[in-house]
Design a protein around this motif. Structure first.
Motif, PDB file in Angstrom:
ATOM      1  N   ASN A  49       0.709  -1.079  -0.057  1.00 29.25           N
ATOM      2  CA  ASN A  49       0.003  -0.072   0.025  1.00 29.25           C
ATOM      3  C   ASN A  49       0.754   1.463   0.120  1.00 29.25           C
ATOM      4  OD1 ASN A  49      -2.952  -0.804   0.231  1.00 29.25           O
ATOM      5  ND2 ASN A  49      -1.947  -2.091   1.779  1.00 29.25           N
ATOM      6  N   VAL A  52      -0.883   4.078  -1.638  1.00 27.57           N
ATOM      7  CA  VAL A  52      -2.387   4.389  -1.345  1.00 27.57           C
ATOM      8  C   VAL A  52      -2.324   5.398  -0.097  1.00 27.57           C
ATOM      9  CG1 VAL A  52      -4.372   3.445  -0.674  1.00 27.57           C
ATOM     10  CG2 VAL A  52      -2.678   1.947  -1.928  1.00 27.57           C
ATOM     11  N   PRO A  53      -2.929   6.502  -0.461  1.00 30.47           N
ATOM     12  CA  PRO A  53      -3.116   7.496   0.708  1.00 30.47           C
ATOM     13  C   PRO A  53      -3.722   6.975   2.004  1.00 30.47           C
ATOM     14  CG  PRO A  53      -4.734   8.025  -1.024  1.00 30.47           C
ATOM     15  CD  PRO A  53      -4.090   6.730  -1.499  1.00 30.47           C
ATOM     16  N   MET A  54      -3.128   7.407   3.081  1.00 31.79           N
ATOM     17  CA  MET A  54      -3.808   7.155   4.617  1.00 31.79           C
ATOM     18  C   MET A  54      -5.083   7.825   4.704  1.00 31.79           C
ATOM     19  SD  MET A  54      -0.285   6.666   6.462  1.00 31.79           S
ATOM     20  CE  MET A  54      -0.753   5.879   7.941  1.00 31.79           C
ATOM     21  N   TYR A  55      -5.844   7.064   5.540  1.00 32.61           N
ATOM     22  CA  TYR A  55      -7.023   7.519   6.068  1.00 32.61           C
ATOM     23  C   TYR A  55      -7.950   8.197   4.864  1.00 32.61           C
ATOM     24  CZ  TYR A  55      -4.437   7.496  10.298  1.00 32.61           C
ATOM     25  OH  TYR A  55      -3.745   7.047  11.439  1.00 32.61           O
ATOM     26  N   GLY A  56      -7.908   7.400   3.715  1.00 27.14           N
ATOM     27  CA  GLY A  56      -8.764   7.891   2.614  1.00 27.14           C
ATOM     28  C   GLY A  56      -8.943   9.435   2.181  1.00 27.14           C
ATOM     29  N   GLN A  57      -7.496  10.076   2.550  1.00 22.62           N
ATOM     30  CA  GLN A  57      -7.543  11.523   2.027  1.00 22.62           C
ATOM     31  C   GLN A  57      -6.884  11.244   0.739  1.00 22.62           C
ATOM     32  OE1 GLN A  57      -8.241  14.148   4.028  1.00 22.62           O
ATOM     33  NE2 GLN A  57      -9.105  12.759   5.437  1.00 22.62           N
TER      34      GLN A  57
ATOM     35  N   MET B 327      -9.341   1.271  12.426  1.00 27.23           N
ATOM     36  CA  MET B 327      -8.548   1.389  11.000  1.00 27.23           C
ATOM     37  C   MET B 327      -8.183   0.100  10.776  1.00 27.23           C
ATOM     38  SD  MET B 327      -7.720   4.060   9.599  1.00 27.23           S
ATOM     39  CE  MET B 327      -9.097   5.048   9.940  1.00 27.23           C
ATOM     40  N   TYR B 331      -4.118   1.271   7.255  1.00 25.09           N
ATOM     41  CA  TYR B 331      -4.388   2.597   7.519  1.00 25.09           C
ATOM     42  C   TYR B 331      -5.019   3.362   5.945  1.00 25.09           C
ATOM     43  CZ  TYR B 331      -2.402   2.248  12.047  1.00 25.09           C
ATOM     44  OH  TYR B 331      -2.288   1.940  13.294  1.00 25.09           O
ATOM     45  N   THR B 332      -5.713   2.550   5.317  1.00 24.56           N
ATOM     46  CA  THR B 332      -6.435   3.190   4.103  1.00 24.56           C
ATOM     47  C   THR B 332      -7.596   3.539   4.346  1.00 24.56           C
ATOM     48  OG1 THR B 332      -6.697   0.959   3.435  1.00 24.56           O
ATOM     49  CG2 THR B 332      -4.897   2.039   2.390  1.00 24.56           C
ATOM     50  N   ALA B 333      -8.391   3.090   5.374  1.00 24.14           N
ATOM     51  CA  ALA B 333      -9.735   3.466   5.815  1.00 24.14           C
ATOM     52  C   ALA B 333     -10.057   4.857   6.247  1.00 24.14           C
ATOM     53  CB  ALA B 333     -10.218   2.518   6.685  1.00 24.14           C
ATOM     54  N   LYS B 334     -11.268   5.150   6.019  1.00 23.55           N
ATOM     55  CA  LYS B 334     -11.367   6.546   6.412  1.00 23.55           C
ATOM     56  C   LYS B 334     -12.003   6.455   7.827  1.00 23.55           C
ATOM     57  CE  LYS B 334     -13.026  10.854   4.703  1.00 23.55           C
ATOM     58  NZ  LYS B 334     -13.699  11.632   3.714  1.00 23.55           N
ATOM     59  N   ALA B 335     -11.805   7.381   8.527  1.00 26.24           N
ATOM     60  CA  ALA B 335     -12.589   7.398   9.956  1.00 26.24           C
ATOM     61  C   ALA B 335     -13.854   7.601   9.942  1.00 26.24           C
ATOM     62  CB  ALA B 335     -11.832   8.651  10.827  1.00 26.24           C
TER      63      ALA B 335
END
Lengths: 115, 910
Positions: A49, A52-57, B327, B331-335
């Protein structure tokens, strides 16, 4: 007599067991430990990954920050994993050496020590 | 060939009768095996060392080795103590460390260092002994080469060696030792073979076997004492002892049955096969109240517990890798802050060991995974309340923690949306906005599976103009767009009413969750019993589990199983907690709990109660005069019911009482309710003349939303006496309903619920043929002839023969004689006497007065019915007036004179 033979056979089998079944048991044990550490560190998940951006940003800065953070994570996790590998290798090598080392120590204590 | 003695793969050599020894030498026909079994592509045989002296030496050496092990462990730790003391000395008790910091110090030829070095040698020896002793038996590696089943012994010898298994090689140490001890004991008793009784006797000392006996409420010492009386002493002086063919068969059966569940054999696995092959052991354990099957079942329980413990440990190990935050691992998921407000994470709860384990539901779990794998995004679990829908979702969460799921569920969270807090206290518009916001968050996060418990709650909430938008449509649209994956639950009725016909129904794959079958129920009971044993320190016997399953199945119908069973188990465990000492949940405890909970006598019949049951006729006659035939029939049926010699799928009993009015039909029904259900009010009384019309069935079983009178009453009070007064007046459709009740003990109401009638007593009364009875009795016709005439001629005119035939008994009540009337009047007057005694007023009845009242209260047409009215008018009313007027005081005496009138004899003034 037979009883004495049965008991001594158990004790005498020790060196043979140590360098055959015992060592393979030890290696499997550390193999499992290393695998567990690998799973826990999830190095492959981080490498897969990396872009792949973290936290969906999904903005450009998030991409850049994510890449840097992931790269640092990968380096740190790789370092930890290498330490684990080293520990495993040392443990596996120590097993056959342990009896030799302790008997050498005994030799020194009885015949070669400081008077 | 003579040795072909094969049944289901079993070979027993006819030459040596399975002993493997012929004239002191290994049998040539079977190469000394004697017995073997071909199954699972393998030949199982028993190659046991026959020289018992050698086995004895082996056992002794094992004991010595055990003692040596302890000495080795002690030597291993002694070095630590010595070196700590020596370093302490050298450093001035751990102050000046520099003294020990040199190599030279460590290689001094002094005894403490030499002790240390030798203790390290013992440390290594300890590692060897510990690992070696912990090497439990292994499962065999199953051969991949398929071979045909051999036809005879030569065929067996030709099998490839990897297809032959000597079960002795795979026995765990403690089982090997017990077999060796049995062999040694046989040798010492000078018998030439180990009998099943011999091995069974030795196994009684095994700790696991003791645990099994405890669960069966048996005492090992009792069995051992009885076995000892029959211990055989022989004249065999040879050095060899073989295993009897029965022991070899038991060995192979025990090992093969454990292996078939992918587990190692336990000592308890051999008990049931040994009992099966020994008529002596079988008789002993039967005498002590246990059965062969119970031994097999408890052994299976032990295996289930081992399996559960293994699964649990595996889950705990794997749970470490599941992220503790919301998560995913990359860590690709959104909060999801908004969702978190209305939901809680089930995978996290499972990871933290906060969810109950879901057992024996593999079929439904794979159905869920299959439905998702097949491309459906939404799933609905449909089933009655208590059937375990939520528990299944918990099971899914546990699988997700183990990551033992298809890739689309891996590294995902299962999150339960709290529907009440989502829709409660807000307007439909706000609820809609909340749900939409959650869906958006879930869609963006990408690692969430939603769970809506009782999803029907969101159906029917509309927004805007009438019926313009339903909340369930929002979920349906999201599923259609592929915006989320979810699992939901609903009861059968609510699914039909609120989901099936809406668009949400079309977007959810329906999975029916049914009640578990008997086998699954038992596994669940065993699992839960073990859970409470650990938690509360109680111990369940096997009979307690069986009884709990029985009572939960028979005496209640709601909620669905397994919840009822779990309720009974938990309640019984709580009851046992109050006991001092060993908190044993026995069959008696379960029965005691269930009797209190369901209000029916299901305790084991005690001495007092058995006396009561044996004298039931007398007890009934205290309330009811005459009618011997009716009373005898009813009493016999109650006794059968109480000792459970009845068909449990039908009502306890159903009787038809025939006869004129006022002869005691209703009174007997009331007496029955009081004696059997403990209360004469435990009666559902239906006046069948109110059910004469065609639509009466609706009144009885309900229609649309309305519950039926009968079905609802029985649903709420399943332990009742149902009295159908004047049954002949009911519509024929109603009578058809009762045909089904009499046959199956069940009835389905308008809401689709099955109502259980198996705990009811049904009594129908009819006046059919009453005029004939009166007439015939007056003419002095024999009563049996009257009875036959009524059944053959009068009854068929008002009732269909198939209904008549379904009654357990048809009782014709006799018209009352004058003697009966006197006795009844006496009973009624005694009642008044008791009421007066409470006010400290004496009561006397003259003989003539009694006869006068009996005569006056009798009407050939209405039997004893006018008597009550008469007593009310002439006695009770007068007494009431005199009491109010203070004409009747304490210590006065009321006398019924010869004219049936009241006289008062005043007491002396004190």
């Amino acid at each position: 007599m037979n009883i004495i033979w049965l008991i001594s056979r158990e004790i005498l089998a020790w060196p043979f067991w140590w360098y055959s079944y015992g060592w393979s048991f030890w290696m499997k044990y550390w193999g499992r430990w290393l695998k567990k550490q690998g799973h826990s560190l999830a190095l492959l998940v981080w490498i897969k990954n990396i872009f792949v951006p973290m936290y969906g940003q999904r903005d450009i800065w998030s991409f850049i920050i994510s890449f840097v953070v992931r790269l640092v994570q990968i380096i740190v996790r790789l370092a930890i994993w290498l330490i684990c590998v080293a520990v495993t290798v040392i443990a596996i090598i120590l097993w056959p050496l342990a009896p030799l080392m302790i008997f050498y120590y005994l030799y020194i204590l009885y015949y070669g020590g400081r008077k | 060939m003579a040795d072909e003695n094969k049944i289901n793969g079993w070979f027993v050599c006819e030459n040596c009768h399975g002993l493997g020894v012929d004239n002191g030498r290994p049998c040539r026909n079977c190469k000394g095996w004697g017995v073997g079994w071909f199954g699972a592509n393998c030949w199982f045989f028993v190659d046991w060392p026959t020289r018992w002296q050698k086995l004895k030496e082996k056992l002794i050496s094992q004991k010595i080795l055990n003692i040596l092990d302890v000495l080795i462990y002690l030597a291993a730790i002694s070095g630590v103590i010595v070196i700590v003391w020596y370093i302490g000395q050298a450093t001035g008790w751990f102050i000046n460390w520099s003294a020990v910091g040199t190599v030279d110090w460590w290689i001094q030829p002094v005894w403490p260092l030499r002790w240390l070095a030798w203790s390290v040698v013992f440390d290594l020896l300890t590692v060897y002994r510990l690992i070696k002793n912990s090497q439990i038996a292994r499962l065999p590696r199953w051969p991949d080469v398929e071979v045909a089943m051999p036809l005879d012994w030569p065929g067996v010898f030709e099998l490839p060696s990897r297809n032959k298994l000597n079960v002795i090689d795979y026995l765990p140490q403690e089982i090997f030792s017990s077999l060796a001890r049995a062999t040694v004991r046989a040798g010492q008793n000078k018998v030439d073979q180990v009998s099943p009784e011999g091995w069974f006797g030795v196994l009684l000392n095994d700790s696991l076997v003791k645990a099994l006996l405890f669960r069966l409420n048996l005492n090992g010492q009792d069995i051992a004492d009885k076995l000892k009386k029959y211990e055989v002493k022989g004249e065999n002086h040879s050095l060899t002892v073989s295993l009897s063919s029965e022991v070899k068969i038991a060995l192979i059966q025990g090992v093969a049955s454990a292996w078939s569940t992918n587990d190692l054999p336990l000592s308890v696995d051999f008990l049931a096969p040994l009992i099966h092959h020994s008529s002596l052991v079988k008789e002993i354990i039967y005498d002590l109240g246990a059965k062969e099957e119970q031994f097999a079942a408890v052994a299976n329980w032990f295996h289930i517990n081992r399996h559960l413990a293994k699964t649990y440990k595996q889950m705990r190990d794997l749970a470490q890798f599941k992220p503790s935050s919301n998560m995913d691992r990359a860590y690709t998921a959104k909060a999801t802050p908004f969702l978190n407000h209305y939901a809680h994470d089930l995978t996290l709860a499972a990871k933290n060991n906060q969810l109950p384990l879901c057992v024996a539901r593999q079929k439904e779990l794979s159905q869920i995974l299959d439905a998702w794998s097949a491309g459906r995004l939404g799933i609905i679990l449909v089933g009655s309340a208590g059937v375990g829908k939520t528990s299944l979702v918990y099971g899914l969460a546990q699988l997700m923690v183990e990551e033992n799921v298809p890739s689309f569920l891996q590294d995902k969270r299962l999150v339960e949306v709290d529907v009440p807090s989502l829709i409660g206290g807000v307007s439909p518009e706000e609820a809609q906005a909340n749900l939409e916001r959650i869906i958006v968050e879930v869609n963006q996060a990408g690692n969430i599976i939603l769970f809506f418990d009782q999803v029907d709650k969101i159906a029917g909430l509309t927004v805007g103009e009438e019926q313009s938008l339903d909340l369930s449509d929002i979920l349906a649209n999201a599923l259609q767009r592929g915006a989320l994956r979810c699992i939901t639950t609903a009861s059968m009725e609510n699914y039909r009413k609120y989901i099936a016909e809406r668009s949400l129904g079309a977007n959810l794959a329906k999975i029916d969750v049914t009640e578990p079958d008997d086998q699954q129920l038992m596994i669940m009971a065993e699992h839960w019993a073990s859970y409470w044993e650990k938690r509360w320190g109680v111990v369940f016997t096997y009979a307690a589990l069986e009884t709990a399953k029985m009572v939960s199945g028979r005496y209640t119908t709601e909620p669905a199983q397994p919840t009822r069973l779990l309720g009974v188990l938990e309640g019984s465990a709580r009851l046992a907690l109050r006991q001092p000492g060993v908190r044993l949940v026995s069959e008696a405890v379960v029965r005691e709990y269930a009797s209190k909970e369901f209000g029916v006598p299901i305790e084991q019949v005690g001495r007092e109660e058995s006396e009561m049951l044996l004298n039931l006729e007398e007890i009934i006659h205290k309330r009811l005069i005459g009618q011997e035939e009716a009373v005898n029939m009813v009493a016999a049926s109650l006794r059968r019911a109480r000792v459970e010699l009845r068909d449990t799928n039908k009502p306890i009993a159903n009787f038809l009482f025939l006869g004129p009015t006022g002869v005691g039909k209703t009174e007997l029904a009331k007496t029955l309710a009081e004696v059997y259900f403990g209360d004469e009010e435990a009666m559902i009384r239906l006046d069948m003349s109110e059910y004469q019309l065609l639509g009466s069935v609706n009144k009885m079983i309900g229609h649309d939303e309305e519950a039926g009178y009968l079905t609802e009453a029985v649903r709420q009070h399943p332990f009742s006496l149902i009295l159908l007064d004047e049954i002949e007046k009911a519509h024929s459709d109603i009578l058809n309903l009762f045909l089904q009740v009499f046959d199956d003990g069940r009835l389905t109401d308008a809401q689709g619920r099955t109502i259980d009638f198996s705990n009811t007593i049904i009594i129908a009364t009819s006046n059919a043929g009453a005029p004939y009875i009166m007439e015939a009795v007056q003419q002095g016709v024999d009563f049996n002839a009257i009875r036959q005439h009524i059944i053959d001629n009068e009854l068929v005119q008002v009732m269909r023969p198939e209904l008549i035939n379904r009654f357990d008994g048809i009782v014709v009540f006799r018209p009352l004689t004058m003697e009966d009337m006197v006795a009844i009047t006496n009973l009624q007057l005694q009642k008044i006497g008791r009421q007066l005694a409470e006010k400290n007023i004496n009561f006397e009845v003259t003989e003539q007065g009694l006869a006068y009242l009996a005569k006056a209260g009798y009407d050939p047409k209405f039997g004893a019915r006018p008597l009550r009215r008469l007593l009310q008018d002439t006695i009770n009313n007068v007494l009431a007036e005199k009491l109010l007027a203070k004409e009747l005081k304490r210590r006065d005496t009321v006398i019924i004179n010869e004219d049936g009138q009241i006289e008062i004899r005043s007491a002396q003034q004190l």
